[in-house]
Write a protein that holds these residues in place. Sequence first.
Motif: not given
Length: 557
Positions: A519, A536, A540-542, A546
């Motif tokens: 991250t 990320w 933890f959001t793409r 990504y």
Amino acid sequence: MNKLYKMATLFCTAAAVWSCANDSVLDFEYAKPESIANQEKIDAYKDLKTYVDRSSNPDFKLGAGISLSEYVSGGVVKRLVDRNFDEITMGYEMKHGAVVKNDGTFDFSGIDKLLAASQQSGVTIFGHTLCWHSNQNATYLKSLIAPVIIPSTGGPSWDLVTGNDFETDNASNYQVNSNVTVAYTAVGGGANGLGRALKVTNAAVRANDWEAQLFIKFSPAVQAGEKYQLSMDVRSDVNASYSTQAHVTPGAYKHWDFFGTISSTPTWTTYTKEITVSAEQATCGVIAFNLGKTATNYYFDNITLKKYNPTGGSTIIEKTPEQKKTIINESLEKWISEMVKKCATVKAWDVVNEPMDDGKPYELKTGIGKTLAADEFFWQDYLGKDYAVEAFRLARKYGNPTDKLFVNDYNMEYNLDKCKGLIKYVEYIESKGQKVDGIATQMHISINSNKENIASMFQLLAATGKLIKVSELDIAVGTGNVTESMLQKQAEMYKYVVDMYSKYIPAKQRYGITVWGVTDSKKDSSWLPGEKQALWDIQFTRKPAYAGFADGLNGMK
């Protein structure tokens, strides 16, 4: 009653009509916000490692650099890593400083947890790193080569007054006059090919030999009747002879002789002279070397001036460069042998990390002349240019026969000469009989990195025929206000790196690509604090990166 009934009927009919009209108003379409639509597209991507064509890239390993605690805790990071990656690299916990204690014993408790977690998940480990100058237990290593101090027993002794081995840039006890210049030799240019020496150049023959002088300063000044001993290693590019004078301060001449006349040749010799101070020499605190008779380069190393102490004092015995080399070599063998045997399930190692100098990219890094951090220890300053030869020999001797052994460095896409310098050093290691299986390029880059240089670096690396690994990929965008446009540029750069790796590195040479960190970095992180460099975000959001990285992997045939 009839009238009331009619009114009620009319009211109900109107209400029904109004209700139908209201339903018609609520029945409308709306456009989904672009940001949500874009995120849904990114979230629709599969796990990263599914995009690697294993038929075309059977040995390719997609890796992630993480910490021991992140992985062995079994939390979100571990689950994310296990789903998306084939291999992990520890940022710190497999290094000398993390394992070797101050008494020289080994603490493998963290390693045991790592190996168990890795085997349970089926994720391989890339060993990082066996021989580096940073993250070392320098306290322990320095203690091995510290001088031996023998307490006084009441008898006479020779006490050190001043000395200099020129391994640092400390020039407090010497200077020259205006007719000569001074410099340090390269490492290996010192006496017997070890360390550095002081190089003093007299470019022309002088009318008087004292017109070109080197001064060695000391305190307190000598007194009549005292005994002193001067010892030093000397040589010159041509045969030369030079006398010494006694000065009160540099240039303040008092007597024509102090420690005799020295003869030097192109071969290193040790000059030792013991004197009893005369009345003419008394109160002097400077030895002047008269170098003007011969135009040449003079070299000085391991200068010591000692005073005889009839009542005795503590004796300090310095280890010789040869003794230090033997001790450090033994310590390197103990470290590498214990580490690779403990980690027998690790099949690939970063054996030598960051060997090349940034300013002089065809030369090795050195700690000489620098103020070192508490965890810095430059093995090459004690073992010489062959330190990597020895590291690869030991890793091969004690590891698995099929282990893949790498050399790793950074900024090779920024400075192509550094890439070429590392390749030359790999050739040198192999000329000494040790095989280097692969070259790893770290690639800590930004959205504005030079794309042509990236492509050129991969071409240079491919030409070696070695396995090529991108070992620590991250792409910085900045710590301030990061715009959507910047995130798109980051995604494009991630894809570009994979595209160029795929384009120029043949499939049989593709060891893999490791991203450094899962991250983005938090503001208090030890690595790129506050930077948005990863695939990320910290929730933890793409990110768009990504998708760009996945697209690059998907195109790697």
